[in-house]
Design an enzyme around this catalytic site. Structure first.
Site, mmCIF file in Angstrom:
data_model
loop_
_atom_site.group_PDB
_atom_site.id
_atom_site.type_symbol
_atom_site.label_atom_id
_atom_site.label_comp_id
_atom_site.label_asym_id
_atom_site.label_seq_id
_atom_site.Cartn_x
_atom_site.Cartn_y
_atom_site.Cartn_z
ATOM 1 N N CYS A 76 14.565 -10.115 73.752
ATOM 2 C CA CYS A 76 13.738 -10.239 74.958
ATOM 3 C C CYS A 76 13.134 -11.635 75.095
ATOM 4 O O CYS A 76 12.670 -12.229 74.112
ATOM 5 C CB CYS A 76 12.632 -9.187 74.922
ATOM 6 N N CYS A 79 8.519 -12.575 74.886
ATOM 7 C CA CYS A 79 7.743 -13.120 73.762
ATOM 8 C C CYS A 79 8.647 -14.015 72.920
ATOM 9 O O CYS A 79 9.839 -13.776 72.811
ATOM 10 C CB CYS A 79 7.205 -12.003 72.873
ATOM 11 N N PHE A 296 -9.897 -24.697 93.235
ATOM 12 C CA PHE A 296 -8.821 -23.740 92.996
ATOM 13 C C PHE A 296 -9.452 -22.375 92.667
ATOM 14 O O PHE A 296 -9.160 -21.751 91.655
ATOM 15 C CB PHE A 296 -7.898 -24.201 91.860
ATOM 16 N N ASP A 344 -6.032 -27.781 101.076
ATOM 17 C CA ASP A 344 -4.952 -28.178 100.184
ATOM 18 C C ASP A 344 -5.485 -29.286 99.283
ATOM 19 O O ASP A 344 -5.734 -30.409 99.747
ATOM 20 C CB ASP A 344 -3.744 -28.671 100.986
ATOM 21 N N ASP A 365 -9.900 -25.083 87.970
ATOM 22 C CA ASP A 365 -8.919 -24.164 87.371
ATOM 23 C C ASP A 365 -7.605 -24.299 88.131
ATOM 24 O O ASP A 365 -7.205 -23.409 88.881
ATOM 25 C CB ASP A 365 -9.458 -22.731 87.430
ATOM 26 N N CYS A 391 -3.784 -24.214 82.391
ATOM 27 C CA CYS A 391 -2.661 -23.390 81.935
ATOM 28 C C CYS A 391 -1.494 -24.264 81.480
ATOM 29 O O CYS A 391 -0.402 -23.744 81.212
ATOM 30 C CB CYS A 391 -2.212 -22.443 83.050
#
Length: 437
Positions: A76, A79, A296, A344, A365, A391
Site C-alpha cells: 500500500c 504509509c 489562509f 487570493d 497556515d 505542511c
C-alpha cells in the site's frame, strides 16, 4: 535492470524515510529499509539518473525496526514508515525540518520545540479511497493505491483510517460488488466528524433503486451517513439518512464548534489539530487587546479559537465559499470579534480593506507552496509575533529565510507535529519574533 535481488548496506535515510545505499558507484533509494541494515533488495526502477528498489529480505535489522501494524503495508502507498519505531519516525521528521531550515533558509531556530504527538492508529478522519472493479477476478477493490502504481491495494482493513471506515473496507468492497453500477464507482470520499461518519460515493451514471437499497442497507448496518455525487463536489445527494446533519468538530478548550461539509478542507487528524491550535495560541501569547491576522484561514480552524483570546481577529482565505462558511461558524458560536475576507494571497493585496490597519500578531497556515508573496505585507503590518504552520518544510525554510534575512524577524522556535504517523509527511510549526530596533 537486474531481476535478481542485490545485497547492500543501507547507509542513511532520505527525508521521506527511504534507505540510501550505494551500488556500483550510484545511490539507490530502497523502500522499507532502515539506516544501518544489511538488506537484499530488488530494483524497481533503474535509469541513467535514478536507481530505486524495494527491500525483499532483511539480513541484519536495525534496532528501530518494528513489525508493521497493517498486513497491506508492503504493497500500500498510504504509509511508508510502519516498519520504523515511532520515536525514530519523529526524529527523522525533526531532522528533515532542521536540515531544510539550514540548507534552504540559512536559518536555525533558537529553540527546537517538543514534537506534538497523538494516536498513531485510526487517526485519519479525512481520505479519498479509490474504487476499482477487477473484471478478471470479478471483484471490487477499495482502498489507497499501491506504492508506485495506479492499482488499488487489495486489503481487508486500513489501520490508519478512523475505525468506522477502516474496519469495514472489505464490506465496502463487497457491497459495491453487488451494485449494477460497480464498474462506474471510481472513489469514495471519507469525512468523519465528532458524531458521524460520512461516505460520499462518486458515481458516473445514474444509480438504480436496486443499488440505492444496497448502499442504504450498508449505512443502516454501520450507522453511516451515505451521500451520492454525480456532479461537482459541492452538489451532493443525501441517500441515508434522508435528512443529513452537518459534520462538525468541537475545540473543547475554546468552546468552539466548527461545522463543515465532506469536501471542505479540514485537518485529517483531529487529535493533533486540537493540540496544534493550543500550541499556536500559546506561541502567539495573545492578550485581550491584540489585533490578529489569520492568513489562509479556511473555515476558521485557527481564527475562531484566536477570537476567544484576542481583541479581534481577521481571517483571510482565497476560497470565497470557505469565507462564507467561516463567517457562519463565527455566527453560530456567538463570536462577534472575528471577520473574514476573500482574497487570493498570491496576488498583490494593495488597497485590500483588511490591510488598512496594523496587526499585533499574525498566524499563517499556507498550502504546500508557502506564503512567500504575502511576507512583505506581514512585515509591513507591524506585527511583533508570527506563528507559521507548515505542511511542507522546504517552503517553510524558504519563507523563514526571507523573514529573517529581509524583514527583521528572528526564528525563535520550530518543531514538528505528527499529523500523519507512519508516513514521511512533515507538518511543522515555527515562531518568529520581530527583532528589537
Amino acid at each position: 535492470m537486474p531481476e535478481e535481488p542485490v545485497e547492500a548496506t543501507i547507509e542513511s535515510l532520505s527525508d521521506e524515510g527511504r534507505g540510501i545505499a550505494h551500488v556500483d558507484g550510484r545511490a539507490v533509494f530502497v523502500d522499507q529499509a532502515l539506516a544501518g541494515e544489511r538488506v537484499r533488495f530488488r530494483y524497481s526502477r533503474l535509469t541513467s539518473k535514478i536507481a530505486e528498489g524495494r527491500a525483499v529480505e532483511i539480513i541484519e535489522g536495525a534496532d528501530s525496526r518494528v513489525q508493521p501494524g497493517c498486513s497491506a503495508f508492503e504493497r500500500c502507498g498510504g504509509c511508508s514508515l510502519q516498519h520504523m519505531q515511532g520515536d525514530a519516525q519523529l526524529a527523522l521528521k525533526q531532522q528533515a525540518l532542521l536540515k531544510h531550515l539550514g540548507h534552504i533558509g540559512n536559518v536555525e531556530p533558537a529553540h527546537v520545540l517538543e514534537p506534538i504527538t497523538g494516536e498513531t492508529w485510526g487517526y485519519r478522519s479525512k481520505a479519498r479511497l479509490g474504487v476499482r472493479y477487477v473484471a478478471k477476478k470479478d471483484r471490487v477493490l477499495v482502498g489507497f493505491r499501491e506504492r508506485g502504481s495506479s492499482f488499488i491495494t487489495e486489503t481487508q482493513s486500513c489501520e490508519i483510517l478512523h475505525p468506522s471506515v477502516g474496519a469495514i473496507i472489505s464490506e465496502l468492497a463487497e457491497s459495491i460488488a453487488r451494485l449494477e453500477l460497480k464498474r462506474r464507482i471510481p472513489q469514495i470520499e471519507v469525512a468523519v466528524g465528532d458524531d458521524q461518519t460520512v461516505l460520499v460515493f462518486r458515481h458516473l451514471d445514474d444509480m438504480s433503486v436496486h443499488d440505492r437499497e444496497i448502499l442504504t442497507a450498508l449505512a443502516k448496518r454501520h450507522g453511516l451517513t451515505i451521500m451520492l455525487q454525480d456532479g461537482p463536489p459541492n452538489e451532493l445527494e443525501p441517500l441515508w439518512p434522508p435528512e443529513v446533519r452537518p459534520l462538525y468538530y468541537v475545540l473543547e478548550n475554546f468552546d468552539v464548534r466548527i461545522e463543515f461539509q465532506p469536501g471542505d478542507f479540514t485537518q485529517v487528524n483531529y487529535g493533533i489539530n486540537r493540540k496544534m491550535i493550543g500550541r499556536a495560541i500559546e506561541l502567539l501569547q495573545l492578550d485581550s487587546g491584540d489585533r490578529v491576522l489569520d492568513l489562509f484561514s479556511g473555515l476558521g480552524n485557527f481564527t475562531l479559537p484566536i477570537a476567544t483570546r484576542a481583541g479581534s481577529v481577521v481571517g483571510v482565505e482565497g476560497d470565497a465559499e470557505l469565507v462564507r462558511k467561516g463567517t457562519e461558524n463565527a455566527r453560530r458560536n456567538g463570536i462577534e470579534n472575528a471577520s473574514f475576507f476573500a482574497a487570493d494571497l498570491n496576488e498583490e493585496p494593495a488597497g485590500a480593506p483588511w490591510l488598512k490597519d496594523g496587526y499585533d500578531k499574525v498566524l499563517v497556515d499556507p498550502p504546500r507552496s508557502g506564503a512567500e508573496f504575502i511576507l512583505p505585507h506581514i512585515a509591513a503590518s507591524g506585527a511583533r509575533r508570527l506563528v507559521y504552520v507548515s505542511c511542507h518544510p522546504a517552503s517553510l525554510a524558504r519563507d523563514a529565510g526571507i523573514l529573517v534575512h529581509e524583514h527583521g524577524f528572528a526564528l525563535k522556535g520550530a518543531g514538528v507535529m505528527d499529523m500523519f504517523p507512519h508516513t514521511g509527511h512533515v507538518e511543522s510549526i515555527a515562531l518568529f519574533e520581530r527583532k528589537a530596533g
